[in-house]
Design an enzyme around this catalytic site. Structure first.
Site, short mmCIF file in Angstrom:
data_model
loop_
_atom_site.label_atom_id
_atom_site.label_comp_id
_atom_site.label_asym_id
_atom_site.label_seq_id
_atom_site.Cartn_x
_atom_site.Cartn_y
_atom_site.Cartn_z
N SER A 195 0.80 -1.23 0.00
CA SER A 195 0.00 0.00 0.00
C SER A 195 0.83 1.28 0.00
CB SER A 195 -0.92 0.01 1.21
OG SER A 195 -1.74 -1.13 1.18
N CYS B 133 -7.67 2.07 1.61
CA CYS B 133 -8.75 1.30 1.00
C CYS B 133 -8.29 0.70 -0.32
CB CYS B 133 -9.93 2.24 0.75
SG CYS B 133 -11.25 1.46 -0.19
#
Lengths: 612, 375
Positions: free
Chosen positions: A330, A386
């Site tokens: 991420s 997310c």
């Protein structure tokens, strides 16, 4: 008397005398002829061949010794010694010049009372079988006091010399070994490529890290010492000296205190941590864990230690900072997001519905949060990391757009740091896949690429550089370890269309630390400065699993814990990337490490230990 | 003219000088003193300025000069009378050496008389030419073959006793001094030529009988670089010393080869190398000139001698001196194989100096004990 010495008749006497005198003249002529012959020989030796014999006489008496240069010292940015030279002594022997080898052996046994007599005996037994004319160094290191005592009795032993030399020493032992590197004995392969003149008398050479990269500057150039010796090799006096040019002392950008702290943060964990000053690219900490002691290599490492290090499952020899290639996870989200809003693939305010998964072509891609994040805009997508937001976004962008937006930050290419052997990492694109795999790109691969999985691989150094460029709002710096004004100049600028987009991404990263929902909010609490960061948790697809012990495989399959961050937000002075292998989620492990390191650097406070 | 016509008184009346009354030949003495002075200087330098060695050397020179003076007083007639006895004693001692000789340097060359060690072959250097001269004292010119044969027998016998010591070098040199007597006594030229041809032809046979170390020396001589650390080392270092002296030399005490111990035996056999390193080609030529002068004076004395016996002795001893000079310089400059032989009058060392100075005493005696000054 007359009867005894009977004279001949006058006439006979005259004839005899005449003939005798003729023979005398003949004899004297012969004498003069042979004297002339000798004189001719002398003319030949002393006049015609003078140059040759003069040279030989000088060569006899004058032996030229090379003075190896002193290797330059290495300091950290605060002038703390990282690599020093300390004097050591060695005994050298030339058998053909020695008069009584056994007598010397017996004296050595008394003198070197810390070395077992049998060991000395064994060495001398071997020594007696070796070349008569070559010089051999005793394999025992001797103390300064023993050297002094030996120097006193040395006059009795021609052919024995005491050799004082400087030995490389790394006072901080294993700290920063992967940046600093180490020196070792010159091997035959290196010998072939060396400038013989420059390395005359030198036994060691930089093997890795800074020691190898700046070998040229650290080495210096040798001097020459002419020594007058007698036939037995005894040094009588020193003639001309051309002093050696010592190697250059160099300063690294490393802050050794910060470095030590960084290494302590890892504990027994494996991984890499890089801290860069984003304003000039100076690397403040260069942590690759685990480490090893470079002092072991200076005189040649013994087999036992070498095997232990080589077969250590944690692979201490791997320089994880430049060679450890990890899926960035991420941590690439801010970069992808920036590219997306810059190129209008999405508006920062646009919200996407996240049910916890993303379906594409009969395949369901899951979010790390099973329950989903609900309505998610760009800020939330970064703050809460997310996945679904990026799955969807990446399909709109396509892999090549992601590639093009990340490439200027340095992903997928070498940073050109001043250490040899850096790995490239992988920043996939359609072209890349066709070139390396010979297959077309599948859109499903774009989806996992968007969260830093799939083909994506990055080194901690690349990640740190990209973070620094992000902190700089596009000013590209050159990461480097040598303090050098030239290297501090920015190289280029990542193209910016709208400066506000940078602010939005950075704001989101600030919210990761300080926002109510930020993934690293626990660690951002109470910081005396504003910090931006991004956590990452990378699934281990394959990191040389074949090399690992079967017992360890389970653990080796745990997620890598990643974190990138910089601070203070409005005037970044430090950018950090941390990758802790198989250490779980980014927020749990890598984030507190980075925060503690940044805090240490910016406040010089002792680290808080309650962070787990 | 008869000897009886002139009495000794007349001789002395006509030669009133101090040197003459001491039976000293002034020119010869001058040459010798110049050489001995050179010797002291070079020994001092070659020994690295060792004053003990140098003063010992000077004492030996003093002793040798005294012996020369003593022997100069002995009239040739007396020597003639004692020659057979001297020869007999010399041979006895050579035999004794073979039977009970002291081992020195791997060869039995010495007789040990308690405090004095004596080398009989050194004595024979003088006695043999005198003995052969004695044989030809009454000889006609040219001599008969019987006499030449006897001379050859005496020479061969003496030389063979020295060869077995073993000391090939000395025996050859002693034989040479005897052969010089034969030459000056009128040995026919055809025999000389035949002998030289024969000697060259028989060299391979001589090779066969040589000791291993002697063969080694010859081989090393032919190619000194083949054994640079063994016996070739001496010659290589000696040639370096000589050659590096150049024309003007490195100056007194300037020998690096000797002072730095590259040159072996620098005060004895290899002293010429030190001299030529320090004084260069000029010094060498001066030394050779000095030797040539001494030899010329010796041969002049031989030419002036009144009878066969003395002229043969004078000529032979002088030529023997020459041979020693030639062999030593030839050796150290790499022209001849290495034989242990000092440079006459210059090298440090007792016995050879004593022998030489005695021979010069005999020469002086020959020159100053003449009854007639007419030619």
């Amino acid at each position: 008397m007359a009867e005894r010495l009977n004279f001949n008749s006058d006439e006979e006497t005259y004839v005899t005398k005449r003939r005798f005198r003729f023979r005398l003249y003949f004899a004297y002529g012969f004498v003069l002829l042979l004297f002339a012959f000798l004189a001719g020989r002398m003319v030949q030796l002393q006049w015609l061949n003078y140059d040759r014999y003069h040279g030989l006489a000088e060569g006899n008496r004058v032996s030229v010794e090379t003075l190896p240069p002193t290797r330059g010292k290495i300091y950290d940015r605060n002038h703390i010694l990282l690599a020093d030279n300390q004097p050591v002594y060695a005994i050298k022997m030339v058998r053909e010049k020695m008069e009584d080898i056994d007598a010397f052996k017996r004296e050595l046994m008394v003198l070197l009372d810390n070395i077992p007599a049998q060991k000395i005996e064994d060495y001398f037994n071997k020594f007696k079988r070796w070349s008569r004319s070559r010089s051999y160094t005793l394999p025992f290191s001797i103390t300064e006091e023993q050297a002094a005592r030996l120097a006193v009795i040395n006059y009795k032993h021609p052919g024995v010399t005491l050799d004082a030399r400087l030995k490389r020493i790394y006072p901080n032992k294993s700290t920063a070994v992967h940046a600093l590197g180490y020196v070792g004995r010159i091997n035959s392969k290196e010998l072939k490529n060396l400038d013989e003149q420059r390395y005359r008398g030198t036994q060691i050479i930089g093997k890795s890290g800074i020691e190898r990269f700046y070998e040229d500057r650290l080495h210096g150039s040798p001097g020459i010492q002419q020594i007058e010796t007698n036939a037995r090799g005894r040094i009588l006096r020193k003639l001309e000296t051309l002093p050696a040019q010592p190697g250059e002392d160099i300063h690294l950008t490393i802050d050794i205190e910060l470095q030590k702290f960084g290494e302590e943060l890892f504990g027994k964990k494996r991984g890499g941590l890089v801290a860069i000053d984003p304003q000039n690219g100076e690397i403040l900490a260069f942590v690759s864990m685990p480490t090893f002691d470079p002092n072991l290599f200076v005189d040649g490492i013994d087999q036992e230690n070498y095997s232990r290090l080589l077969y250590d499952p944690n692979k201490p020899f791997i320089n994880r900072v430049i060679n450890g290639q990890y899926p960035p996870g991420s941590t690439i989200k801010p970069f992808v997001a920036l590219g997306a809003i810059e190129n209008n693939y999405i508006s920062p305010q646009k919200k996407i519905w996240d049910p916890g998964y993303f379906d594409f072509a009969e395949h369901r891609y899951r979010d790390w949060k099973r329950t989903g994040h609900g309505h998610v805009d760009m800020n939330t997508a970064i703050v809460q990391s997310c996945d679904t937001y990026f799955y969807q976004l990446s399909l709109d962008m396509g892999v090549d757009a992601i590639h093009d937006t990340m490439s200027p930050f340095g992903f997928g290419k070498k940073t050109d740091i001043d250490i040899f052997g850096e790995s490239t990492g992988i920043l996939p694109s359609q072209q890349w896949k066709m070139a390396t795999k010979g297959k077309p790109w599948y859109r499903g691969e774009t989806i996992i690429s968007s969260i830093g999985q799939g083909f994506n691989l990055t080194t901690p150094l690349q990640l740190a550089k990209a973070t620094a460029v992000l902190a700089n709002r596009g000013k590209v710096i050159q990461p480097h370890l040598l303090r050098d004004q030239l290297k501090n100049q920015p190289t280029e600028q990542v193209e910016i269309k709208n400066i506000a987009n940078w602010d939005k991404v950075i704001q989101a990263m600030e919210d990761v630390m300080h926002g109510a929902r930020g993934t690293a909010r626990r660690h951002g609490k109470g910081l005396p400065f504003k910090m931006a960061g991004k956590t990452g948790t990378a699934q281990v697809f394959s990191l040389n699993e074949a090399d690992y012990d079967a017992d360890a495989i389970d653990k080796r399959l745990h997620d890598h814990s990643l974190f990138i961050g910089f601070a203070p937000v409005d005037n970044p002075r430090i950018a950090v990337a941390v990758i802790a292998e198989n250490a779980g989620s980014g927020s749990a492990t890598a984030a507190p490490m980075a925060v503690n390191l940044i805090k240490k650097y910016l406040t010089r406070e002792q680290p808080q230990t309650d962070d787990k | 003219m008869k000897l009886e016509d002139t009495g000794p008184e007349q001789v002395y009346r006509r030669n009133k000088g101090l040197l003459e009354s001491l039976h000293i030949d002034g020119w010869l003495l001058l040459g010798l003193l110049l050489l001995l002075a050179t010797s002291i200087a070079v020994v001092y330098s070659a020994s690295g300025g060792d004053e003990a060695v140098t003063s010992r050397h000077m004492i030996r020179i003093g002793i040798a000069l005294t012996l020369m003076l003593i022997f100069a007083q002995i009239p040739p007639n007396l020597i003639y009378l004692f020659t057979p006895w001297l020869f007999f004693i010399g041979i006895l001692m050579l035999v004794a050496v073979i039977l009970v000789g002291d081992i020195g340097k791997g060869a039995q060359r010495w007789l040990d008389f308690g405090p004095v060690k004596f080398q009989p072959s050194e004595l024979m250097k003088l006695v043999l030419p005198i003995t052969v001269a004695w044989l030809f004292a009454h000889s006609q010119y040219p001599p008969s073959y019987q006499r030449l044969g006897m001379g050859a027998l005496v020479i061969g016998f003496t030389a063979s006793l020295i060869v077995v010591q073993p000391d090939l070098g000395t025996s050859l040199l002693i034989a040479m001094s005897g052969l010089f007597v034969l030459f000056f006594a009128g040995l026919p030229w055809k025999i000389i030529v035949a002998a030289i041809v024969g000697a060259v032809a028989s060299a391979p046979i001589a090779w066969h009988f040589m000791h291993a170390y002697q063969k080694q020396r010859v081989l090393t001589f032919l190619n000194p670089e083949s054994d640079p650390l063994g016996s070739g080392y001496h010659i290589i270092q000696s040639k370096i010393a000589i050659g590096s002296g150049g024309i003007e030399g490195k100056g007194f005490l300037g020998s690096t080869q000797a002072h730095l111990e590259f040159l072996p035996e620098s005060t004895t056999d290899f002293i010429f190398s030190v001299l030529s390193e320090e004084f260069g080609l000029l010094g060498v030529v001066l030394l050779l000139a000095l030797y040539a002068f001494v030899i010329a004076r010796g041969l002049y004395i031989a030419a002036q001698a009144q009878d066969n016996f003395t002229r043969l002795i004078a000529a032979s001893l002088t030529m023997t001196l020459f041979v020693y000079i030639f062999v030593n310089i030839g050796m150290v400059s790499g022209l001849l194989p290495v034989v242990g032989l000092p440079l006459p009058l210059v090298s440090y060392g007792g016995s050879s100096l004593v022998t030489l100075m005695i021979s010069f005493g005999i020469l002086m005696s020959i020159h100053t004990h003449k009854r007639l000054l007419t030619d």
